[in-house]
Design an enzyme around this catalytic site. Structure first.
Site, PDB file in Angstrom:
ATOM      1  N   LYS A  24       0.814  -1.220   0.000  1.00 23.09           N
ATOM      2  CA  LYS A  24       0.000   0.000   0.000  1.00 23.09           C
ATOM      3  C   LYS A  24       0.844   1.265   0.000  1.00 23.09           C
ATOM      4  O   LYS A  24       0.433   2.302  -0.517  1.00 23.09           O
ATOM      5  CB  LYS A  24      -0.943   0.013   1.206  1.00 23.09           C
ATOM      6  CG  LYS A  24      -2.129  -0.913   1.068  1.00 23.09           C
ATOM      7  CD  LYS A  24      -3.197  -0.588   2.103  1.00 23.09           C
ATOM      8  CE  LYS A  24      -4.372  -1.546   2.010  1.00 23.09           C
ATOM      9  NZ  LYS A  24      -5.364  -1.310   3.061  1.00 23.09           N
ATOM     10  N   LYS A  45      -6.918 -12.768  -6.612  1.00 24.62           N
ATOM     11  CA  LYS A  45      -8.046 -12.923  -5.712  1.00 24.62           C
ATOM     12  C   LYS A  45      -9.062 -11.807  -5.976  1.00 24.62           C
ATOM     13  O   LYS A  45      -8.674 -10.650  -6.192  1.00 24.62           O
ATOM     14  CB  LYS A  45      -7.522 -12.825  -4.273  1.00 24.62           C
ATOM     15  CG  LYS A  45      -8.526 -13.206  -3.221  1.00 24.62           C
ATOM     16  CD  LYS A  45      -7.853 -13.243  -1.846  1.00 24.62           C
ATOM     17  CE  LYS A  45      -8.893 -13.081  -0.757  1.00 24.62           C
ATOM     18  NZ  LYS A  45      -8.317 -13.020   0.577  1.00 24.62           N
ATOM     19  N   LYS A  77     -12.286  -6.148  -3.372  1.00 27.95           N
ATOM     20  CA  LYS A  77     -13.343  -5.179  -3.123  1.00 27.95           C
ATOM     21  C   LYS A  77     -13.067  -3.842  -3.803  1.00 27.95           C
ATOM     22  O   LYS A  77     -13.959  -3.063  -4.040  1.00 27.95           O
ATOM     23  CB  LYS A  77     -13.356  -4.928  -1.606  1.00 27.95           C
ATOM     24  CG  LYS A  77     -14.657  -5.111  -0.982  1.00 27.95           C
ATOM     25  CD  LYS A  77     -14.676  -5.529   0.476  1.00 27.95           C
ATOM     26  CE  LYS A  77     -13.776  -4.917   1.449  1.00 27.95           C
ATOM     27  NZ  LYS A  77     -14.085  -4.009   2.419  1.00 27.95           N
TER      28      LYS A  77
END
Ligand code: TRP
Length: 328
Positions: free
Chosen positions: A112, A193, A196
């Site tokens: 991040k 994966k 969201k």
């Protein structure tokens, strides 16, 4: 006494079928075996800028989805993290015994923070706040995706360090990973994966997507160059579609083979889409009912807060006493 289980979801992005199959569906099953706390982690969400109105809306939306999926607010506790001040308080107390090096090693932090001009210190503290969520309630079981295992290890390291410096205080939480097969990949990128926050409109099936959008997204899903389903040579896209079907329907491997071997991809996509639509429709209907009652969800969150606040307060007081910080 029942063991306590705790998990958390950030109120950002859209909850999708991967969240449902990997987490929510399982929570609704285990909620009667444990004393469960499901936490909407708004303080984690703000480690990245969130629009204030949108954040507030999302918190209630997630609470609504939890209940619509089958979390029973009579049995389980649903809270908005920021309503219980102990999360922030314990987080600071634990920050004071967490080496920066431990935080710099976190892979989620590294990815991040990569390429960002300004790295906010909240982003680095994120796992300490998560440790506080868990230790605050002395939760012994934490169901999370494997991307959170490292944060759970850190939680245990922090608890261990606290216990050895100040005396036995915290329960060691155990990680509970989802069963294999519950890992749903992106429809457009089956190597990754389902996320969201991924931007692609064909990436994820959100739990609140209308049926026609679900059909459209499945129709565009990535497959491979085979003409039809071949269980021996299928690529990750086809494997993912079959995995989604099996996870929703809970049919056996043999039944899967009998039903899908040799099926053309167009039909495969339609069959999987209809299975998903039929499972999401009742959830969406319940969601619409729950959210049509003004103040209902706010009431559930308030009930949750009131139920856990004394537990949180007790842990904070004990932690402060152990550390010698002034406490009454
Ligand atoms: N970091 C978790 C995630 O992004 C969310 C989370 C916050 C959490 N606090 C938690 C999960 C406590 C389990 C327990 O998925």
């Amino acid at each position: 006494m029942k063991k306590r289980v705790l998990s958390g979801v950030q109120p950002t992005g859209n909850l999708h079928i991967g969240n449902y199959l990997g987490a929510l569906k399982n929570w609704t099953k285990i909620q009667y075996d444990y004393e469960s706390i499901f936490c909407i982690v708004d303080l984690h969400a703000i480690t990245v800028y969130q629009s204030p109105e949108e954040l507030k809306r999302k918190i209630l939306e997630i609470a609504g989805i939890f209940l619509a999926c089958g979390i029973d607010p009579k049995h389980s506790t649903v809270i908005a993290q920021s309503t219980v001040p102990g999360h922030s308080e314990l987080s600071w107390l634990l920050t004071c015994l967490t080496p920066i090096g431990w935080l710099e090693r976190m892979t989620q932090y590294k990815s991040k923070a990569a390429g960002q001009e300004t790295i906010l210190s909240g982003l680095m503290q994120y796992p300490v706040l998560m440790a506080a969520d868990i230790l605050l309630y002395q939760a012994s079981v934490v169901p999370v995706g494997d991307d959170q295992s490292q944060h759970l290890e850190l939680t245990r390291d922090i608890a261990q360090r606290f216990n050895s410096l100040y005396g036995q205080t915290f329960v060691m939480p155990e990680t509970k990973l989802p069963t294999v097969g519950a890992r749903v990949m992106g429809l457009d990128e089956p190597e990754k994966k389902m996320s969201k926050s991924a931007p692609g409109s064909g990436h994820a099936i959100a739990l609140l997507d209308p049926p026609d959008l679900i059909r459209k997204k499945f129709n565009r899903a990535t497959t491979d160059s085979n003409p039809h389903v071949d269980f021996e040579t299928m690529g990750p896209g086809v494997q993912n579609l079959l995995g989604i079907y099996q996870a929703f329907s809970e049919v056996s491997d043999d039944e899967m083979k009998a039903k899908f071997s040799g099926m053309r991809y167009g039909d495969l996509k339609k069959t999987v889409a209809e299975m998903v639509v039929s499972h999401l429709e009742p959830i969406q209907k319940r969601f619409a009912e729950i959210t049509s009652e003004p103040g209902y969800l706010a009431g559930v969150l308030e009930e949750g807060r009131a139920r856990v606040a004394p537990i949180a307060e007790q842990t904070v007081q004990l932690t402060k006493q152990r550390m010698g910080v002034y406490s009454t």
